[in-house]
Enzyme design. Structure first.
Site, PDB file in Angstrom:
ATOM      1  N   LYS A 134     -27.211  51.068  -1.972  1.00 38.92           N
ATOM      2  CA  LYS A 134     -26.047  50.102  -1.627  1.00 38.92           C
ATOM      3  C   LYS A 134     -25.745  49.862  -0.104  1.00 38.92           C
ATOM      4  O   LYS A 134     -25.363  48.774   0.238  1.00 38.92           O
ATOM      5  CB  LYS A 134     -24.787  51.404  -2.245  1.00 38.92           C
ATOM      6  CG  LYS A 134     -23.376  50.578  -2.411  1.00 38.92           C
ATOM      7  CD  LYS A 134     -22.598  51.521  -3.046  1.00 38.92           C
ATOM      8  CE  LYS A 134     -21.186  50.913  -2.993  1.00 38.92           C
ATOM      9  NZ  LYS A 134     -20.408  51.847  -3.587  1.00 38.92           N
ATOM     10  N   GLU A 178     -33.910  58.541   2.602  1.00 40.12           N
ATOM     11  CA  GLU A 178     -35.037  58.860   1.636  1.00 40.12           C
ATOM     12  C   GLU A 178     -35.468  57.512   1.072  1.00 40.12           C
ATOM     13  O   GLU A 178     -36.798  57.413   1.198  1.00 40.12           O
ATOM     14  CB  GLU A 178     -34.847  59.788   0.512  1.00 40.12           C
ATOM     15  CG  GLU A 178     -34.184  61.027   0.787  1.00 40.12           C
ATOM     16  CD  GLU A 178     -32.666  61.195   1.051  1.00 40.12           C
ATOM     17  OE1 GLU A 178     -32.153  62.488   0.371  1.00 40.12           O
ATOM     18  OE2 GLU A 178     -32.056  60.048   1.283  1.00 40.12           O
ATOM     19  N   GLY A 185     -22.602  54.365  -6.852  1.00 44.58           N
ATOM     20  CA  GLY A 185     -24.088  54.350  -7.314  1.00 44.58           C
ATOM     21  C   GLY A 185     -24.315  55.060  -8.700  1.00 44.58           C
ATOM     22  O   GLY A 185     -25.002  54.391  -9.580  1.00 44.58           O
ATOM     23  N   ARG A 186     -23.321  56.063  -8.768  1.00 46.78           N
ATOM     24  CA  ARG A 186     -23.941  56.847 -10.365  1.00 46.78           C
ATOM     25  C   ARG A 186     -23.348  56.063 -11.392  1.00 46.78           C
ATOM     26  O   ARG A 186     -23.590  56.274 -12.606  1.00 46.78           O
ATOM     27  CB  ARG A 186     -23.183  57.933 -10.249  1.00 46.78           C
ATOM     28  CG  ARG A 186     -21.670  58.641  -9.981  1.00 46.78           C
ATOM     29  CD  ARG A 186     -21.367  59.781  -9.638  1.00 46.78           C
ATOM     30  NE  ARG A 186     -19.918  59.916  -9.084  1.00 46.78           N
ATOM     31  CZ  ARG A 186     -19.717  59.756  -8.088  1.00 46.78           C
ATOM     32  NH1 ARG A 186     -20.708  59.469  -6.933  1.00 46.78           N
ATOM     33  NH2 ARG A 186     -18.291  60.093  -7.460  1.00 46.78           N
ATOM     34  N   GLU A 217     -21.242  65.370  -9.440  1.00 47.58           N
ATOM     35  CA  GLU A 217     -20.963  64.555  -8.075  1.00 47.58           C
ATOM     36  C   GLU A 217     -19.457  63.976  -8.050  1.00 47.58           C
ATOM     37  O   GLU A 217     -18.667  63.986  -7.200  1.00 47.58           O
ATOM     38  CB  GLU A 217     -22.021  63.437  -7.834  1.00 47.58           C
ATOM     39  CG  GLU A 217     -21.788  62.917  -6.429  1.00 47.58           C
ATOM     40  CD  GLU A 217     -22.929  61.801  -6.245  1.00 47.58           C
ATOM     41  OE1 GLU A 217     -23.948  62.237  -5.415  1.00 47.58           O
ATOM     42  OE2 GLU A 217     -22.989  60.537  -6.563  1.00 47.58           O
ATOM     43  N   HIS A 276     -37.104  76.975 -27.785  1.00 49.88           N
ATOM     44  CA  HIS A 276     -38.005  77.759 -27.159  1.00 49.88           C
ATOM     45  C   HIS A 276     -38.258  78.315 -25.982  1.00 49.88           C
ATOM     46  O   HIS A 276     -38.856  78.898 -25.482  1.00 49.88           O
ATOM     47  CB  HIS A 276     -39.419  77.142 -27.934  1.00 49.88           C
ATOM     48  CG  HIS A 276     -39.634  77.022 -29.273  1.00 49.88           C
ATOM     49  ND1 HIS A 276     -40.044  78.237 -30.113  1.00 49.88           N
ATOM     50  CD2 HIS A 276     -39.191  76.227 -29.975  1.00 49.88           C
ATOM     51  CE1 HIS A 276     -40.121  77.740 -31.247  1.00 49.88           C
ATOM     52  NE2 HIS A 276     -39.743  76.257 -31.505  1.00 49.88           N
ATOM     53  N   LYS A 294     -27.002  65.585   5.184  1.00 51.98           N
ATOM     54  CA  LYS A 294     -27.700  64.672   5.920  1.00 51.98           C
ATOM     55  C   LYS A 294     -27.674  64.613   7.316  1.00 51.98           C
ATOM     56  O   LYS A 294     -28.922  64.139   8.012  1.00 51.98           O
ATOM     57  CB  LYS A 294     -27.212  63.265   5.212  1.00 51.98           C
ATOM     58  CG  LYS A 294     -27.652  62.839   3.760  1.00 51.98           C
ATOM     59  CD  LYS A 294     -26.897  61.644   3.039  1.00 51.98           C
ATOM     60  CE  LYS A 294     -27.013  61.304   1.730  1.00 51.98           C
ATOM     61  NZ  LYS A 294     -26.569  60.194   1.237  1.00 51.98           N
TER      62      LYS A 294
END
Length: 547
Positions: free
Chosen positions: A215, A221, A275-276, A360, A391, A509
């Protein structure tokens, strides 16, 4: 300073909250029992099953009575949940800490419908960007858009992290039955070099296209991976030719161009799309490349179906109810987590996407006016696909000392591309049977065995929701996505928090930048601001690395 209307009253100090707290104590003291509720009210499953679009939601196995629902709706009214949803849909700056509107719903609004924020109709810009996406994907899939050497693009690598990766990767996996054979998509997010190495494994740079999704075009990263990917492509194609193999999705066009991406290859997103919540924007370009423009449009239409369901009557909407049930358990029963268990292998990433959407968004400790919250917020979301999860962690769900409300997602029909496999129909019915059985066992348990063996007893009385859809189509996936997005907004509105910022991820960050510099230096400067434990770790790291 926040706008004066942002400071809502503390919901925990209201009479509605107190009434719910009393009601919860009464139910808990009286031993509210799901089996007894079901036996006393044969019509309960019918009354407690709701529909939204193609989704059938059975919430009859929850620790609630009719009075509970009435009290929860009264709490939502007191908290102004409907008004907050209306403000969000209307383009008001409900993200008060950033001073922004929250308009992911505008990304799937009907064509021609005005969406105004700050006095500007953003609908034309959205429509134009969607058309650019469609034109790009048509060119890519037809072979008109080729690499620098003239070869067609065969693989698209999406480079992004968080909301720039989780939603698109989830949708790509979920909609495998609708992918084109001509385009393979891969997703790279982690800064760990192994992630990019896996993403590039076996690829030909001449037939690979990278979509860099960021964005602000400043995510460490993402840019580190993008630089490494560009070096990989340039090592074969040359630096100038490599730029033909990169496009960007960002709100900062200048930064993308400075990185080396051609202006015509920069797709826009906007600061009013978090963003999410951004999968319906150009952040979903890789998904459109994989499934095609028509299927992408069907996914947006599915999201819109739930948006319209919410807008038509927030007080009675399914997301309203499900969001309030989460508040009920988090604040009045002390249940800290929710398990999300899709009985669909291709929805295995759904819970990972949902973790960001809920945690978030609502992992906040202060209200809109900056004062501390008076209650717990944001449940912890976890889970995995059934029947695998049966399981692994279902033992804890059934007999553990921690009560975990669960969401079971199940489909009436198998995926279209596997329906013709031998025995597919029978195996799919076995899958559905397992889903229904888990919900029943959690709710009603088993009586002690005849030999009175407590090890074999399942206490039951553990709540769950079953969400049933016809099959996993793009529309159904869109409906599921919007269903949980709106639940998240409901929760945040009740708690009076801002569900649309994420300052909690920023400090780490900032600290990482300083630590990285010292990791590369020969010694840690004496005047460093690092705490003693971090200084010690840096010293250990250097010693281990050198050894």
């Amino acid at each position: 300073m926040l706008p004066s209307d942002a400071a809502a009253s503390d919901i925990t100090a209201t009479s509605e909250w107190a009434a719910l707290a009393r009601h919860a104590r009464e139910l808990q003291a009286g031993g509210v029992d799901l089996a007894a509720l079901s036996e006393a009210d044969p019509d309960r499953p019918g009354r407690c099953t709701s529909t939204a679009g193609q989704l059938v939601i059975d919430w009859s196995r929850h620790l609630v009575t009719d009075a509970t629902v009435e009290l929860l709706l009264a709490l939502a009214e007191r908290a102004g949940v409907a008004a907050r949803i209306e403000a969000m849909l209307g383009g008001e700056p409900v993200n008060v800490t950033d001073g922004r509107a929250v308009l992911h719903t505008a990304l799937r609004a009907p064509a021609g419908e005005a969406v105004v924020t700050g006095g500007v109709d953003v609908a034309p810009a959205i429509a134009a960007e969607h058309e650019r996406m469609r034109a790009f994907v048509r060119a890519l899939r037809s072979g008109e858009r080729r690499g620098a050497t003239g070869l067609p693009i065969r693989t698209v690598v999406n480079i992004g992290i968080g909301g720039s990766q989780l939603g698109p990767a989830m949708a790509h996996e979920a909609l495998a039955a609708f992918r084109s054979d001509g385009i393979e998509c891969r997703f790279v997010s982690n800064i760990d070099p192994a992630a990019l190495a896996a993403g590039l494994d076996g690829l030909d740079p001449a037939q690979t296209l990278f979509i860099v999704v960021s964005k602000g075009f400043a995510t460490a990263e993402t840019l580190a991976n993008a630089r490494a990917a560009r070096a990989w492509a340039a090592s074969v194609l040359g630096s100038e030719a490599a730029s033909r193999h990169f496009v960007a999705v960002t709100a900062d066009r200048d930064a993308a161009v400075e990185f080396g991406i051609e202006p015509d290859d920069v797709f826009s997103t906007w600061d009013w799309v978090g963003g999410r919540f951004s999968m319906g924007s150009a952040a979903g370009l890789a998904v459109m490349a994989a499934i095609g423009e028509e299927n992408f449009a069907a996914m947006l239409a599915g999201m819109r179906t739930i948006d319209e369901h919410v807008a038509a009557g927030p007080a009675a909407s399914v997301p309203m109810l499900l969001g309030l049930l989460s508040v009920w358990y988090r604040n009045f029963w002390g249940f800290q987590t929710r398990a999300v268990v899709p009985y669909s292998e291709r929805l295995r990433l759904f819970g990972v996407w949902l973790q960001q959407v809920i945690m978030e968004s609502n992992g906040k400790r202060v209200r809109l006016d900056g004062s501390p919250v008076g209650c717990e917020t944001a449940e912890i979301v976890w889970g995995g696909p059934g029947t695998d999860s049966q399981h692994s962690f279902h033992q804890l769900l059934h007999q553990g000392t921690t009560v975990v409300p669960a969401d079971f997602i199940v489909l009436a029909r198998p995926d279209a591309d596997v329906a013709g496999l031998a025995g597919a129909a029978e195996r799919h019915e076995a899958l559905v049977a397992n889903c229904f059985a888990q919900a029943a066992a959690l709710a009603f348990g088993t009586p002690p065995a005849e030999e009175d063996d407590p090890h074999r007893e399942l206490p039951g009385n553990r709540p769950s929701t079953v969400i049933l859809a016809p099959e996993l189509t793009p529309s159904v996936l869109g409906q599921l996505v919007a269903l949980y997005e709106h639940q998240t907004v409901v929760q945040g509105a009740v708690w009076g928090i801002n569900s649309f910022d994420q300052f909690g991820v920023e400090l780490g960050k900032t600290l990482a930048d300083g630590i990285a510099a010292d990791l590369q230096a020969g010694t840690v400067p004496a005047d460093t601001d690092h705490d003693p434990a971090t200084k010690s770790l840096i010293a250990h790291y250097r010693r281990v690395r050198e050894d």
